[in-house]
Structures are given as C-alpha cells and as structure tokens.
Design an enzyme around this catalytic site. Sequence first.
Site, short mmCIF file in Angstrom:
data_model
loop_
_atom_site.label_atom_id
_atom_site.label_comp_id
_atom_site.label_asym_id
_atom_site.label_seq_id
_atom_site.Cartn_x
_atom_site.Cartn_y
_atom_site.Cartn_z
N SER A 36 47.75 43.21 45.13
CA SER A 36 47.08 43.75 43.93
C SER A 36 46.48 45.11 44.25
O SER A 36 45.61 45.23 45.13
CB SER A 36 45.97 42.81 43.49
OG SER A 36 45.14 43.50 42.57
N HIS B 28 51.22 43.92 42.11
CA HIS B 28 50.41 43.29 41.05
C HIS B 28 49.44 44.33 40.50
O HIS B 28 48.70 44.98 41.24
CB HIS B 28 49.66 42.10 41.65
CG HIS B 28 48.94 41.25 40.67
ND1 HIS B 28 49.57 40.30 39.89
CD2 HIS B 28 47.62 41.19 40.33
CE1 HIS B 28 48.67 39.67 39.13
NE2 HIS B 28 47.48 40.22 39.37
N ASP C 160 46.42 44.91 37.84
CA ASP C 160 45.38 44.21 37.07
C ASP C 160 44.79 45.12 36.01
O ASP C 160 44.09 46.08 36.33
CB ASP C 160 44.27 43.75 38.02
CG ASP C 160 44.69 42.56 38.85
OD1 ASP C 160 45.12 41.55 38.26
OD2 ASP C 160 44.59 42.64 40.09
N MET D 207 42.18 45.45 32.92
CA MET D 207 40.97 44.81 32.38
C MET D 207 40.37 45.68 31.30
O MET D 207 40.31 46.90 31.45
CB MET D 207 39.95 44.64 33.50
CG MET D 207 40.46 43.87 34.69
SD MET D 207 39.21 43.81 35.97
CE MET D 207 40.12 42.93 37.25
N HIS E 283 49.25 42.12 35.01
CA HIS E 283 48.38 41.01 34.62
C HIS E 283 47.37 41.55 33.61
O HIS E 283 46.47 42.30 33.98
CB HIS E 283 47.69 40.48 35.90
CG HIS E 283 46.71 39.38 35.67
ND1 HIS E 283 45.82 38.98 36.66
CD2 HIS E 283 46.46 38.59 34.60
CE1 HIS E 283 45.07 37.99 36.19
NE2 HIS E 283 45.43 37.74 34.96
N MET F 62 44.35 41.27 31.51
CA MET F 62 43.09 40.57 31.26
C MET F 62 42.41 41.29 30.10
O MET F 62 41.38 41.94 30.24
CB MET F 62 42.23 40.57 32.53
CG MET F 62 42.76 39.61 33.58
SD MET F 62 42.13 39.95 35.21
CE MET F 62 43.29 41.22 35.71
N MET G 134 44.71 31.23 37.93
CA MET G 134 43.60 32.01 38.47
C MET G 134 42.82 31.14 39.45
O MET G 134 42.37 30.04 39.10
CB MET G 134 42.64 32.45 37.34
CG MET G 134 43.12 33.57 36.45
SD MET G 134 43.60 35.12 37.24
CE MET G 134 42.24 35.49 38.33
N ASP H 68 46.45 33.69 41.96
CA ASP H 68 45.77 34.98 41.95
C ASP H 68 44.27 34.83 42.15
O ASP H 68 43.59 34.26 41.30
CB ASP H 68 46.07 35.67 40.60
CG ASP H 68 45.54 37.09 40.54
OD1 ASP H 68 45.06 37.60 41.55
OD2 ASP H 68 45.62 37.67 39.43
C1 DX5 Z 1 41.06 39.27 39.52
C2 DX5 Z 1 42.45 39.84 39.59
C3 DX5 Z 1 43.10 39.63 40.90
C4 DX5 Z 1 42.41 40.30 42.05
C5 DX5 Z 1 42.87 39.67 43.34
O1 DX5 Z 1 40.57 39.43 38.23
O2 DX5 Z 1 43.28 39.26 38.62
O3 DX5 Z 1 44.45 40.02 40.86
O4 DX5 Z 1 42.64 41.66 42.10
O5 DX5 Z 1 42.13 40.23 44.36
P1 DX5 Z 1 41.66 39.39 45.62
O6 DX5 Z 1 42.90 38.97 46.33
O7 DX5 Z 1 40.83 40.37 46.38
O8 DX5 Z 1 40.87 38.21 45.11
ZN ZN Z 2 45.52 39.62 38.80
#
Ligand code: DX5
Ligand code: ZN
Length: 220
Positions: free
Chosen positions: A9, A34, A36, A38, A67, A69, A138, A177
């Site tokens: 990620s 990956h 992320d 948000m 991903h 969110m 998750m 994840d």
């Molecule tokens: C959390 C994200 C994850 C996160 C994972 O909201 O969806 O993808 O970046 O990071 P680590 O491996 O550090 O938990």
């Molecule tokens: Zn993620």
Amino acid sequence: MEKLIIAPSILAANFAELGSEIDMLNASAAEWIHVDVMDGMFVPNISFGFPVLEAVKKRASKVLDVHLMIEKPERYLEAFAKSGAQVLTVHYEACPHLHRTVQQIKDLGCLAGVAINPSTPVHVLEDIIHDIDLVLIMSVNPGFGGQKFISNAIKKTKEVAELAKSKGLGKLKIEIDGGVSLTNASELINVGANVLVAGNFVFSSPNPQETIAHLLELGN
Ligand code: DX5
Ligand code: ZN
C-alpha cells in the site's frame, strides 16, 4: 489455491519521493500496488485522488489495486478507471445499491471487489459473491495505515474461503488489508487468503523489496 499476490500500500510510501518508491515496487516481487483513496466522510482521513493516481499510473508497471474508502463511490468509478485503476474495490457499508455498483465496475473493464469492515459479518456477501472478482477483508478499521491487526480477520478469511468453495468460486481473490506482517501472513494464507496488502510492514522495513519477497515466499 490461487497464486499469492502481494499488494504493497503506497499510503505508507514517502510521498515526497513517490516516483522512486514506485520504481522500487516495479523492481520488486509485488504483483499489485494497493492505492488507498479516502474521502474524509466514509473514513476520518483524506489521502489522495485522481492526480496522484494518474501520476502513479504513468510510472507503475504493476496492476493498480484501488481501494475506495469513500461514500457513494458510484459517482467516481468511471473517473477512477480512466485514471488507471485495474481493480476497483468499494465498501459494502458505502453502497446501498451494491449490485448495480459492481456491474458498473465490470462494465468499465475492471476487476470488481467488495470490502467489509471489521464489524461487518461475512454472510452479507452471500448474494453478491457470485458477481465479484475479489473480497477485501479489513483487518483494521479503515482510515489509517500502521494499525494493529484485528485477529478476528483470520476467522472471517476462513468463512469467505468456505463460502467461495461452497459456491464453486475457485478463482475468487480473497484480499486482507491492515496490519499484515510476517507474524500473521502464514496463518492468513493457510485459511485461504490469496492477496495480502502490506503498508507499514513493507515501507518501514530496512529492505522493502526483501520484505515483499519474504511475504511472497510464504505462499510457496
Ligand atoms: C487502511 C488501508 C490499508 C492500509 C494498510 O485504511 O485500507 O490499505 O494502508 O496499511 P498497514 O499495512 O500499515 O496497516
Ligand atoms: Zn486499503
């Protein structure tokens, strides 16, 4: 079992050096990157959006696993696909019309994923699992990297694997994840995980490429 995929990620990357971080991943054993996204609404944090994804796409030679969110992700699916997403995962909790949203992702030519939060039970997937390519479990509450792994995710991984098997879905990707490391990866793989996201564990390690290779070796 499907071949194991490691998906680092980039939330944990050094954004001031994002180009060289992507080069490092391009030269690593990671098959996916990956990404992320948000929105500060679905989760209490804001990461990055289209301009960053487009820049990553130009540099990356790996599959971009995006991903989302975000609330009402259907508003932006086309824009994410155009910006370079090849896997698009939406949250069960963010989609009242999940079946329609999944079809939209597939119509865009992307792999379709559905993510469930730690408090969401696996059985909610029963009537959508046939239509999707990937389930994302998750193993932390979404919003931040570097959190502690919630071990209930192991039980949920097993449940998703059993559900997939009972429905003859041998190709389903089961992605975990949050808080993934060498401490929990073997157990996750043993119960059916075939895509492992790792942020901090990879990027904070002295040799991220070696760390990715070690995670991948667990799948052999
Ligand atoms: C959390 C994200 C994850 C996160 C994972 O909201 O969806 O993808 O970046 O990071 P680590 O491996 O550090 O938990
Ligand atoms: Zn993620």
